[in-house]
Design a protein around this motif. Structure first.
Motif, PDB file in Angstrom:
ATOM      1  N   PHE A 141      47.696   8.939  60.891  1.00  0.00           N
ATOM      2  CA  PHE A 141      48.625  10.620  59.641  1.00  0.00           C
ATOM      3  C   PHE A 141      48.667  10.151  58.695  1.00  0.00           C
ATOM      4  N   THR A 142      48.660  11.308  57.350  1.00  0.00           N
ATOM      5  CA  THR A 142      49.093  10.046  56.437  1.00  0.00           C
ATOM      6  C   THR A 142      49.664  12.107  56.000  1.00  0.00           C
ATOM      7  N   PRO A 143      49.833  11.486  54.434  1.00  0.00           N
ATOM      8  CA  PRO A 143      49.758  13.132  53.243  1.00  0.00           C
ATOM      9  C   PRO A 143      48.546  13.491  52.953  1.00  0.00           C
ATOM     10  N   LEU A 144      47.615  13.199  52.968  1.00  0.00           N
ATOM     11  CA  LEU A 144      46.360  13.140  53.079  1.00  0.00           C
ATOM     12  C   LEU A 144      45.691  14.192  54.192  1.00  0.00           C
ATOM     13  N   GLY A 145      46.569  13.881  55.808  1.00  0.00           N
ATOM     14  CA  GLY A 145      45.904  14.674  56.582  1.00  0.00           C
ATOM     15  C   GLY A 145      45.766  13.230  57.801  1.00  0.00           C
ATOM     16  N   LEU A 146      45.165  14.220  58.876  1.00  0.00           N
ATOM     17  CA  LEU A 146      44.620  13.658  59.846  1.00  0.00           C
ATOM     18  C   LEU A 146      43.490  11.962  59.964  1.00  0.00           C
ATOM     19  N   ARG A 147      43.542  11.178  60.190  1.00  0.00           N
ATOM     20  CA  ARG A 147      42.271  10.492  59.625  1.00  0.00           C
ATOM     21  C   ARG A 147      42.417   9.043  61.053  1.00  0.00           C
ATOM     22  N   ARG A 148      40.824   9.940  61.735  1.00  0.00           N
ATOM     23  CA  ARG A 148      40.438   9.327  62.730  1.00  0.00           C
ATOM     24  C   ARG A 148      39.457   8.301  62.145  1.00  0.00           C
ATOM     25  N   ARG A 149      39.841   6.843  62.582  1.00  0.00           N
ATOM     26  CA  ARG A 149      38.740   5.928  62.533  1.00  0.00           C
ATOM     27  C   ARG A 149      37.859   5.086  63.985  1.00  0.00           C
ATOM     28  N   VAL A 150      37.007   5.349  64.074  1.00  0.00           N
ATOM     29  CA  VAL A 150      36.238   4.365  64.945  1.00  0.00           C
ATOM     30  C   VAL A 150      35.881   3.037  64.609  1.00  0.00           C
ATOM     31  N   ILE A 151      36.404   2.400  65.580  1.00  0.00           N
ATOM     32  CA  ILE A 151      36.990   1.063  65.188  1.00  0.00           C
ATOM     33  C   ILE A 151      35.586  -0.036  66.182  1.00  0.00           C
ATOM     34  N   TYR A 152      34.584  -0.674  65.953  1.00  0.00           N
ATOM     35  CA  TYR A 152      33.907  -1.563  66.225  1.00  0.00           C
ATOM     36  C   TYR A 152      34.560  -2.981  67.023  1.00  0.00           C
ATOM     37  N   ARG A 153      34.452  -3.339  65.769  1.00  0.00           N
ATOM     38  CA  ARG A 153      35.535  -5.090  65.907  1.00  0.00           C
ATOM     39  C   ARG A 153      36.789  -4.253  66.376  1.00  0.00           C
ATOM     40  N   LEU A 154      37.700  -4.939  66.973  1.00  0.00           N
ATOM     41  CA  LEU A 154      39.499  -5.289  66.646  1.00  0.00           C
ATOM     42  C   LEU A 154      40.151  -6.221  65.882  1.00  0.00           C
ATOM     43  N   ARG A 155      39.126  -7.002  66.037  1.00  0.00           N
ATOM     44  CA  ARG A 155      40.263  -8.473  65.130  1.00  0.00           C
ATOM     45  C   ARG A 155      40.511  -7.483  63.174  1.00  0.00           C
ATOM     46  N   PRO A 156      41.095  -8.128  63.225  1.00  0.00           N
ATOM     47  CA  PRO A 156      42.386  -8.214  63.614  1.00  0.00           C
ATOM     48  C   PRO A 156      43.234  -7.108  63.786  1.00  0.00           C
ATOM     49  N   TRP A 157      43.352  -6.370  64.487  1.00  0.00           N
ATOM     50  CA  TRP A 157      43.831  -4.697  65.294  1.00  0.00           C
ATOM     51  C   TRP A 157      43.588  -5.272  66.451  1.00  0.00           C
ATOM     52  N   ALA A 158      44.677  -4.814  66.975  1.00  0.00           N
ATOM     53  CA  ALA A 158      45.099  -4.938  68.374  1.00  0.00           C
ATOM     54  C   ALA A 158      45.655  -2.809  68.645  1.00  0.00           C
ATOM     55  N   VAL A 159      44.931  -3.102  70.764  1.00  0.00           N
ATOM     56  CA  VAL A 159      45.599  -1.729  70.512  1.00  0.00           C
ATOM     57  C   VAL A 159      46.771  -1.965  71.270  1.00  0.00           C
ATOM     58  N   GLU A 160      47.975  -1.146  70.801  1.00  0.00           N
ATOM     59  CA  GLU A 160      48.889  -1.427  71.030  1.00  0.00           C
ATOM     60  C   GLU A 160      49.411  -0.701  72.071  1.00  0.00           C
ATOM     61  N   ARG A 161      49.381   0.898  72.197  1.00  0.00           N
ATOM     62  CA  ARG A 161      49.495   1.076  73.935  1.00  0.00           C
ATOM     63  C   ARG A 161      47.596   1.673  74.925  1.00  0.00           C
ATOM     64  N   LYS A 162      47.643   2.053  75.598  1.00  0.00           N
ATOM     65  CA  LYS A 162      46.720   2.764  75.739  1.00  0.00           C
ATOM     66  C   LYS A 162      47.453   3.602  76.496  1.00  0.00           C
ATOM     67  N   VAL A 163      47.364   5.689  76.872  1.00  0.00           N
ATOM     68  CA  VAL A 163      47.668   6.367  77.401  1.00  0.00           C
ATOM     69  C   VAL A 163      46.920   5.922  78.978  1.00  0.00           C
ATOM     70  N   ASP A 164      47.448   5.452  79.441  1.00  0.00           N
ATOM     71  CA  ASP A 164      47.398   5.662  81.161  1.00  0.00           C
ATOM     72  C   ASP A 164      47.996   6.888  82.293  1.00  0.00           C
ATOM     73  N   ALA A 165      48.793   6.795  82.297  1.00  0.00           N
ATOM     74  CA  ALA A 165      49.451   8.198  82.894  1.00  0.00           C
ATOM     75  C   ALA A 165      49.131   9.619  82.920  1.00  0.00           C
ATOM     76  N   ASP A 166      49.431   9.664  82.000  1.00  0.00           N
ATOM     77  CA  ASP A 166      48.616  11.185  81.936  1.00  0.00           C
ATOM     78  C   ASP A 166      47.050  11.457  80.600  1.00  0.00           C
ATOM     79  N   GLU A 167      46.492  10.874  80.975  1.00  0.00           N
ATOM     80  CA  GLU A 167      45.271  11.359  79.868  1.00  0.00           C
ATOM     81  C   GLU A 167      45.329  12.327  79.499  1.00  0.00           C
ATOM     82  N   PRO A 168      44.941  13.440  80.298  1.00  0.00           N
ATOM     83  CA  PRO A 168      44.463  15.130  80.698  1.00  0.00           C
ATOM     84  C   PRO A 168      45.893  15.598  79.821  1.00  0.00           C
ATOM     85  N   GLY A 169      46.638  15.258  79.629  1.00  0.00           N
ATOM     86  CA  GLY A 169      47.633  15.845  79.416  1.00  0.00           C
ATOM     87  C   GLY A 169      48.084  15.756  78.102  1.00  0.00           C
ATOM     88  N   ALA A 170      47.681  13.761  77.814  1.00  0.00           N
ATOM     89  CA  ALA A 170      47.594  13.545  76.423  1.00  0.00           C
ATOM     90  C   ALA A 170      46.467  13.651  75.149  1.00  0.00           C
TER      91      ALA A 170
END
Length: 91
Positions: free
Chosen positions: A3-32
């Motif tokens: 989320f930036t001043p230009l708006g919400l951006r969604r990126r699909v990342i196929y290779r996660l290097r050097p990125w890492a998933v910090e958190r996954k929503v496991d408990a309440d996925e429908p609510g999320a």
């Protein structure tokens, strides 16, 4: 998602290097997903201290928009301002 001043951006990342998933929503996925849809429908404006990417992620995960990264400096700034006001009023 990012989320930036230009708006919400969604990126699909196929290779996660050097990125890492910090958190996954496991408990309440429908609510999320419901909260994400609600956020997208509101189309809010970006604000670095009040509505940034951390606020969005926190809201989607928990329903509460928070940004620990911003809270510390914001609290410090408020305390400095209060101290300055109190110092001026005793003069």
């Amino acid at each position: 998602m990012h989320f930036t001043p230009l708006g919400l951006r969604r990126r699909v990342i196929y290779r996660l290097r050097p990125w890492a998933v910090e958190r996954k929503v496991d408990a309440d996925e429908p609510g999320a997903l419901t909260r994400l849809d609600h956020f997208l429908q509101r189309n809010p404006r970006y604000h670095f201290a009040l509505n940034n990417c951390e606020h969005v992620v926190s809201f989607v995960e928990t329903g509460e928009a928070q940004s620990p990264q911003v809270q510390g400096p914001l609290v410090a700034a408020v305390l400095v301002a209060l101290f300055a006001l109190l110092s001026l009023s005793t003069i």
